[in-house]
Design an enzyme around this catalytic site. Structure first.
Site, mmCIF file in Angstrom:
data_model
loop_
_atom_site.group_PDB
_atom_site.id
_atom_site.type_symbol
_atom_site.label_atom_id
_atom_site.label_comp_id
_atom_site.label_asym_id
_atom_site.label_seq_id
_atom_site.Cartn_x
_atom_site.Cartn_y
_atom_site.Cartn_z
ATOM 1 N N CYS A 69 0.807 -1.227 0.000
ATOM 2 C CA CYS A 69 0.000 0.000 0.000
ATOM 3 C C CYS A 69 0.833 1.268 0.000
ATOM 4 O O CYS A 69 0.480 2.255 -0.650
ATOM 5 C CB CYS A 69 -0.959 0.002 1.190
ATOM 6 S SG CYS A 69 -0.127 0.109 2.805
ATOM 7 N N HIS A 109 -1.255 1.480 7.073
ATOM 8 C CA HIS A 109 -1.902 1.476 5.760
ATOM 9 C C HIS A 109 -1.883 2.890 5.198
ATOM 10 O O HIS A 109 -2.187 3.855 5.899
ATOM 11 C CB HIS A 109 -3.343 0.981 5.841
ATOM 12 C CG HIS A 109 -3.996 0.885 4.493
ATOM 13 N ND1 HIS A 109 -3.592 -0.035 3.540
ATOM 14 C CD2 HIS A 109 -4.979 1.621 3.906
ATOM 15 C CE1 HIS A 109 -4.319 0.123 2.443
ATOM 16 N NE2 HIS A 109 -5.157 1.127 2.637
ATOM 17 N N ASP A 124 -8.453 3.918 -3.196
ATOM 18 C CA ASP A 124 -7.454 2.972 -2.704
ATOM 19 C C ASP A 124 -7.094 1.961 -3.785
ATOM 20 O O ASP A 124 -7.959 1.252 -4.306
ATOM 21 C CB ASP A 124 -7.990 2.239 -1.465
ATOM 22 C CG ASP A 124 -6.881 1.606 -0.640
ATOM 23 O OD1 ASP A 124 -5.866 1.186 -1.225
ATOM 24 O OD2 ASP A 124 -7.034 1.522 0.591
#
Length: 259
Positions: A69, A109, A124
């Protein structure tokens, strides 16, 4: 057009002269999810690099790799800026379904908040198989995509002021928490991702330093490769194959375009 913009378009299969608008973002997110895998191979190999715009361009667009991520979302963030969007990066903390608690490794994250016509949306591209594939408004409104249903609800807890909730197609029968994040605490500079990378690489409870993991979405579902298994979800049907090191390398090339 910048090198990053041109190479990103090439990687996901978008024409160099195609305008990227808010209305076409869903298509861009789908193409990104299918073209660029979520993977931790550099972490496992001990070959991580400092996170910069240039290193992400080289790793993901130059060497045709994927990332986690803190690599995938910063790269997409730069792509958004290149195409005229107003966006920031922010940190979140992932919820562990197995133990019904937030991860002990903290806010590791990285996700994106995009502002369009006065409204803020979560975007995302770095949440494994749990990708919304569309911008999700911070209003509680449910967004439905090929990957399931997604919503962002307000929260009042130590972990943030909003929570992403997911209900994956063919997998979830009820809403579950994906992660919490703080919309009022943007990442000031992408170099902050290096702190996150260090935690992911070194923390004993990190889920990404135990063994190789490679996954990406497909038109029919998703594929996931580990050291010992290859799992395919196709239209709700799951198949799992036990593999060895030779088969791992074959599948890595065949399904993810990586060597």
């Amino acid at each position: 057009m910048s090198e990053l913009n041109a190479l990103f378009r090439k990687r996901i299969g978008i024409a160099q002269d195609e305008p990227i608008t808010f209305e076409t973002l869903a298509s861009v997110l789908e193409k990104t999810a299918r073209a660029i895998p979520f993977e931790n191979l550099c972490v496992i190999a001990g070959q991580t690099r400092d996170i910069t715009r240039e290193s992400l361009l080289d790793k993901i667009l130059g060497k045709n790799e994927g990332g986690l991520c803190y690599e995938l979302n910063p790269l997409f963030y730069f792509f958004l800026l290149e195409n005229g969007f107003q966006a920031v990066l922010t940190r979140g903390i992932v919820y562990k379904q197995a133990t019904q608690e937030y991860q002990s490794i903290g806010r590791t994250h990285v996700t994106i908040l995009l502002t369009h016509e006065g409204r803020t949306y979560l975007v995302d591209t770095g949440f494994g198989a749990n990708l919304p594939l569309k911008p999700v408004p911070l209003t509680g409104e449910t967004v439905t995509s090929a990957n399931g249903e997604f919503r962002v609800t307000k929260a009042s807890c130590e972990h943030g002021d909003h929570v992403l909730e997911v209900k994956l197609k063919h997998k979830d029968t009820a809403w579950r928490i994906g992660y919490a994040f703080d919309s009022a605490r943007p990442i000031a500079d992408v170099s902050e991702c290096n702190e996150i990378q260090t935690v992911i690489r070194e923390h004993t409870e990190s889920p990404f330093n135990k063994g190789p993991l490679v996954t990406r979405l497909t038109e029919a579902g998703n594929v996931t490769l580990t050291e010992t298994t290859f799992t395919k979800w196709e239209n709700g049907v799951v198949t799992k194959e036990g593999i060895d090191a030779v088969r791992f390398r074959e599948l890595l090339g065949e399904w993810f375009g990586m060597s």
